[in-house]
Design a protein around this motif. Structure first.
Motif, PDB file in Angstrom:
ATOM      1  N   ALA A   1       0.855  -1.188   0.000  1.00  0.00           N
ATOM      2  CA  ALA A   1       0.000   0.000   0.000  1.00  0.00           C
ATOM      3  C   ALA A   1       0.890   1.236   0.000  1.00  0.00           C
ATOM      4  CB  ALA A   1      -0.916   0.011   1.219  1.00  0.00           C
ATOM      5  N   ASP A   2       0.336   2.354  -0.411  1.00  0.00           N
ATOM      6  CA  ASP A   2       1.047   3.637  -0.438  1.00  0.00           C
ATOM      7  C   ASP A   2       2.389   3.569  -1.148  1.00  0.00           C
ATOM      8  OD1 ASP A   2      -1.032   4.617   1.125  1.00  0.00           O
ATOM      9  OD2 ASP A   2       0.015   4.272   3.002  1.00  0.00           O
ATOM     10  N   PRO A   3       2.488   2.986  -2.357  1.00  0.00           N
ATOM     11  CA  PRO A   3       3.785   2.979  -3.053  1.00  0.00           C
ATOM     12  C   PRO A   3       4.207   4.393  -3.395  1.00  0.00           C
ATOM     13  CG  PRO A   3       2.041   2.341  -4.562  1.00  0.00           C
ATOM     14  CD  PRO A   3       1.409   2.426  -3.200  1.00  0.00           C
ATOM     15  N   ARG A   4       5.479   4.703  -3.149  1.00  0.00           N
ATOM     16  CA  ARG A   4       5.987   6.046  -3.405  1.00  0.00           C
ATOM     17  C   ARG A   4       7.364   5.942  -4.065  1.00  0.00           C
ATOM     18  NH1 ARG A   4       1.533   6.952  -2.832  1.00  0.00           N
ATOM     19  NH2 ARG A   4       0.449   8.314  -1.367  1.00  0.00           N
ATOM     20  N   TRP A   5       7.466   6.443  -5.305  1.00  0.00           N
ATOM     21  CA  TRP A   5       8.754   6.485  -5.987  1.00  0.00           C
ATOM     22  C   TRP A   5       9.709   7.419  -5.245  1.00  0.00           C
ATOM     23  CZ3 TRP A   5      10.758   3.324  -9.263  1.00  0.00           C
ATOM     24  CH2 TRP A   5      10.058   2.785 -10.341  1.00  0.00           C
ATOM     25  N   SER A   6      10.987   7.067  -5.246  1.00  0.00           N
ATOM     26  CA  SER A   6      12.006   8.033  -4.862  1.00  0.00           C
ATOM     27  C   SER A   6      12.070   9.094  -5.958  1.00  0.00           C
ATOM     28  CB  SER A   6      13.362   7.348  -4.699  1.00  0.00           C
ATOM     29  OG  SER A   6      13.771   6.747  -5.914  1.00  0.00           O
ATOM     30  N   PRO A   7      12.540  10.303  -5.634  1.00  0.00           N
ATOM     31  CA  PRO A   7      12.555  11.365  -6.654  1.00  0.00           C
ATOM     32  C   PRO A   7      13.304  10.996  -7.930  1.00  0.00           C
ATOM     33  CG  PRO A   7      12.880  12.310  -4.481  1.00  0.00           C
ATOM     34  CD  PRO A   7      12.908  10.822  -4.295  1.00  0.00           C
ATOM     35  N   ASP A   8      14.360  10.142  -7.815  1.00  0.00           N
ATOM     36  CA  ASP A   8      15.119   9.783  -9.014  1.00  0.00           C
ATOM     37  C   ASP A   8      14.560   8.561  -9.732  1.00  0.00           C
ATOM     38  OD1 ASP A   8      15.820   7.715  -7.331  1.00  0.00           O
ATOM     39  OD2 ASP A   8      17.978   8.140  -7.346  1.00  0.00           O
ATOM     40  N   GLY A   9      13.469   7.968  -9.214  1.00  0.00           N
ATOM     41  CA  GLY A   9      12.836   6.860  -9.893  1.00  0.00           C
ATOM     42  C   GLY A   9      13.581   5.545  -9.819  1.00  0.00           C
ATOM     43  N   THR A  10      14.438   5.359  -8.810  1.00  0.00           N
ATOM     44  CA  THR A  10      15.195   4.105  -8.694  1.00  0.00           C
ATOM     45  C   THR A  10      14.710   3.213  -7.558  1.00  0.00           C
ATOM     46  OG1 THR A  10      16.874   5.093  -7.232  1.00  0.00           O
ATOM     47  CG2 THR A  10      17.253   5.227  -9.619  1.00  0.00           C
ATOM     48  N   GLN A  11      13.959   3.773  -6.605  1.00  0.00           N
ATOM     49  CA  GLN A  11      13.505   3.014  -5.454  1.00  0.00           C
ATOM     50  C   GLN A  11      12.024   3.280  -5.204  1.00  0.00           C
ATOM     51  OE1 GLN A  11      16.665   2.706  -2.117  1.00  0.00           O
ATOM     52  NE2 GLN A  11      16.964   4.743  -2.965  1.00  0.00           N
ATOM     53  N   VAL A  12      11.362   2.312  -4.588  1.00  0.00           N
ATOM     54  CA  VAL A  12       9.952   2.455  -4.225  1.00  0.00           C
ATOM     55  C   VAL A  12       9.811   2.190  -2.732  1.00  0.00           C
ATOM     56  CG1 VAL A  12       7.596   1.638  -4.579  1.00  0.00           C
ATOM     57  CG2 VAL A  12       9.202   1.676  -6.502  1.00  0.00           C
ATOM     58  N   ALA A  13       9.267   3.141  -2.007  1.00  0.00           N
ATOM     59  CA  ALA A  13       8.917   2.928  -0.599  1.00  0.00           C
ATOM     60  C   ALA A  13       7.456   2.519  -0.537  1.00  0.00           C
ATOM     61  CB  ALA A  13       9.146   4.199   0.214  1.00  0.00           C
ATOM     62  N   PHE A  14       7.134   1.590   0.358  1.00  0.00           N
ATOM     63  CA  PHE A  14       5.743   1.186   0.480  1.00  0.00           C
ATOM     64  C   PHE A  14       5.458   0.685   1.893  1.00  0.00           C
ATOM     65  CE2 PHE A  14       7.938  -2.655  -0.975  1.00  0.00           C
ATOM     66  CZ  PHE A  14       7.411  -3.663  -0.184  1.00  0.00           C
ATOM     67  N   ARG A  15       4.180   0.685   2.223  1.00  0.00           N
ATOM     68  CA  ARG A  15       3.692   0.120   3.486  1.00  0.00           C
ATOM     69  C   ARG A  15       3.165  -1.272   3.182  1.00  0.00           C
ATOM     70  NH1 ARG A  15      -1.688   0.108   5.422  1.00  0.00           N
ATOM     71  NH2 ARG A  15      -2.290   1.656   3.858  1.00  0.00           N
ATOM     72  N   GLY A  16       3.586  -2.250   3.975  1.00  0.00           N
ATOM     73  CA  GLY A  16       3.107  -3.595   3.704  1.00  0.00           C
ATOM     74  C   GLY A  16       3.814  -4.638   4.541  1.00  0.00           C
ATOM     75  N   GLY A  17       3.959  -5.825   3.960  1.00  0.00           N
ATOM     76  CA  GLY A  17       4.580  -6.930   4.670  1.00  0.00           C
ATOM     77  C   GLY A  17       5.081  -7.972   3.703  1.00  0.00           C
ATOM     78  N   ALA A  18       5.835  -8.930   4.236  1.00  0.00           N
ATOM     79  CA  ALA A  18       6.360 -10.018   3.427  1.00  0.00           C
ATOM     80  C   ALA A  18       5.225 -10.950   3.025  1.00  0.00           C
ATOM     81  CB  ALA A  18       7.433 -10.774   4.207  1.00  0.00           C
ATOM     82  N   PRO A  19       5.420 -11.761   1.979  1.00  0.00           N
ATOM     83  CA  PRO A  19       4.370 -12.693   1.562  1.00  0.00           C
ATOM     84  C   PRO A  19       3.919 -13.601   2.705  1.00  0.00           C
ATOM     85  CG  PRO A  19       6.108 -12.601  -0.080  1.00  0.00           C
ATOM     86  CD  PRO A  19       6.598 -11.826   1.109  1.00  0.00           C
ATOM     87  N   GLY A  20       2.618 -13.647   2.950  1.00  0.00           N
ATOM     88  CA  GLY A  20       2.069 -14.504   3.994  1.00  0.00           C
ATOM     89  C   GLY A  20       2.220 -13.972   5.401  1.00  0.00           C
ATOM     90  N   SER A  21       2.768 -12.755   5.564  1.00  0.00           N
ATOM     91  CA  SER A  21       3.003 -12.217   6.900  1.00  0.00           C
ATOM     92  C   SER A  21       1.707 -11.748   7.549  1.00  0.00           C
ATOM     93  CB  SER A  21       3.987 -11.049   6.825  1.00  0.00           C
ATOM     94  OG  SER A  21       4.135 -10.423   8.076  1.00  0.00           O
ATOM     95  N   GLU A  22       1.581 -11.968   8.863  1.00  0.00           N
ATOM     96  CA  GLU A  22       0.411 -11.533   9.617  1.00  0.00           C
ATOM     97  C   GLU A  22       0.735 -10.372  10.554  1.00  0.00           C
ATOM     98  OE1 GLU A  22      -2.567 -12.613   9.036  1.00  0.00           O
ATOM     99  OE2 GLU A  22      -1.935 -14.135   7.597  1.00  0.00           O
ATOM    100  N   VAL A  23       1.974  -9.833  10.487  1.00  0.00           N
ATOM    101  CA  VAL A  23       2.377  -8.757  11.380  1.00  0.00           C
ATOM    102  C   VAL A  23       1.766  -7.444  10.907  1.00  0.00           C
ATOM    103  CG1 VAL A  23       4.524  -9.933  11.926  1.00  0.00           C
ATOM    104  CG2 VAL A  23       4.477  -8.269  10.075  1.00  0.00           C
ATOM    105  N   PRO A  24       1.716  -6.419  11.797  1.00  0.00           N
ATOM    106  CA  PRO A  24       1.181  -5.112  11.376  1.00  0.00           C
ATOM    107  C   PRO A  24       1.992  -4.548  10.210  1.00  0.00           C
ATOM    108  CG  PRO A  24       1.403  -5.216  13.763  1.00  0.00           C
ATOM    109  CD  PRO A  24       2.087  -6.429  13.228  1.00  0.00           C
ATOM    110  N   PRO A  25       1.385  -3.663   9.404  1.00  0.00           N
ATOM    111  CA  PRO A  25       2.106  -3.109   8.253  1.00  0.00           C
ATOM    112  C   PRO A  25       3.348  -2.341   8.674  1.00  0.00           C
ATOM    113  CG  PRO A  25       0.090  -1.877   8.693  1.00  0.00           C
ATOM    114  CD  PRO A  25       0.040  -3.109   9.542  1.00  0.00           C
TER     115      PRO A  25
END
Length: 305
Positions: free
Chosen positions: A186-210
């Motif tokens: 959720a909330d994917p955000r490009w870095s200003p230079d377009g090389t990295q993506v920050a996001f809220r989430g979890g690993a596949p199958g994870s039940e921990v909070p985001p």
């Protein structure tokens, strides 16, 4: 730290324009206040504003009215907004002069926008489909400075809350599903230079909070987790791309807005804010200033940090 400027409003969004004003919206409409402090100016009382995009050079402001699912435009010398698009969940004005938006079906559209008339000057083009939206309020996409778009696709329509993929849309129209395994995104955000993506989430199958992750889009390495415990939300890049701000509730410290220096291995550091309420939202307009809304939902102070 500068401020405060009190806003008696149920705040829905805020954005710092390059014209020296901080724009804010909520259930009472759209307003603004000088970034240096001063009197609040109500621009329009119409609508329920939950997305704001000030145009460059003070050409006006686009905003989303979630009550009618419409994108509207208010020119610099106007008092009545102009309807631009019906049935939108989110929007973004691009440096190319195009307006980008997602509709309620998950389709992405773009069309040339003229701030002088507040209208699209040609029929829009559909760019892709499958963009996940949080109800009819906000879609999950982000555009980098080089024009590449990233969005989260999947979710409930695709088989569960953890079944998201990162999908990119280049300026050449090429749509690419990233190799990153499906997960909560959720909330994917490009870095200003377009090389990295920050996001809220979890690993596949994870039940921990985001939690907050940074994914190196070029190297395709496993996402780097920035918050080792607790829940975290709303990643926001510094304009130079060296730091990331986010709301975090760590298990061993107080909740609030934290900043992580991505050029080192240092742990996220909390921002020293007045103890007058909960940080509601924030914007990072330049490398030396962060504007933060603090308080209760109906009684907000704006601070610059």
């Amino acid at each position: 730290m500068k401020g405060p400027q009190e806003l008696v409003v149920h705040l829905g969004d805020l954005a710092w324009g390059d014209d020296g004003f901080i724009y804010f919206g909520g259930t009472e409409g759209l307003g603004r206040v000088p970034a240096s402090g001063g009197a609040i100016e109500v621009l329009t009382e119409a609508g329920r504003v939950y997305a704001i995009d000030p145009l460059p050079d003070g050409q006006g402001v686009l905003f989303k009215d979630s009550r009618t699912s419409s994108v509207n435009f208010l020119g610099p010398d106007e008092t009545e907004p102009v309807l631009v698009i019906d049935g939108a969940t989110d929007m973004k004005y691009l440096a190319s002069g195009h307006l980008l938006w997602a509709d309620e079906s998950g389709a992405l559209w773009a069309g040339p926008f003229d701030p002088g008339s507040g209208t699209l000057t040609a029929p829009p083009t559909i760019l892709g489909t499958g963009v996940y939206s949080a109800g009819a309020i906000l879609a999950k996409f982000s555009v980098s400075n080089n024009g590449t778009l990233v969005y989260s696709a999947g979710g409930p329509r695709g088989g569960g809350s953890a079944n998201f993929r990162l999908v990119t849309l280049g300026m050449d129209g090429a749509v690419t599903a990233d190799a990153l395994a499906p997960r909560s995104i959720a909330d994917p955000r490009w870095s200003p230079d377009g090389t990295q993506v920050a996001f809220r989430g979890g690993a596949p199958g994870s039940e921990v909070p985001p939690r907050i992750f940074v994914y190196d889009y070029l190297r395709k390495s496993e996402p780097r987790e920035l918050t080792p415990n607790g829940a975290a939300f709303a990643p926001t890049w510094s304009p130079d791309g060296s730091r990331l701000a986010f709301w975090w509730a760590p298990e061993s410290d107080e909740e609030g807005i934290y900043i992580r220096d991505l050029t080192s291995n240092a742990q996220p550091a909390p921002i020293d804010l007045p103890e007058i309420g909960t940080p509601q939202m924030y914007d990072w307009p330049n490398d030396s200033t962060l504007v933060v809304a603090i308080g209760q939902r109906a009684d907000i102070d704006l601070w610059t940090v």
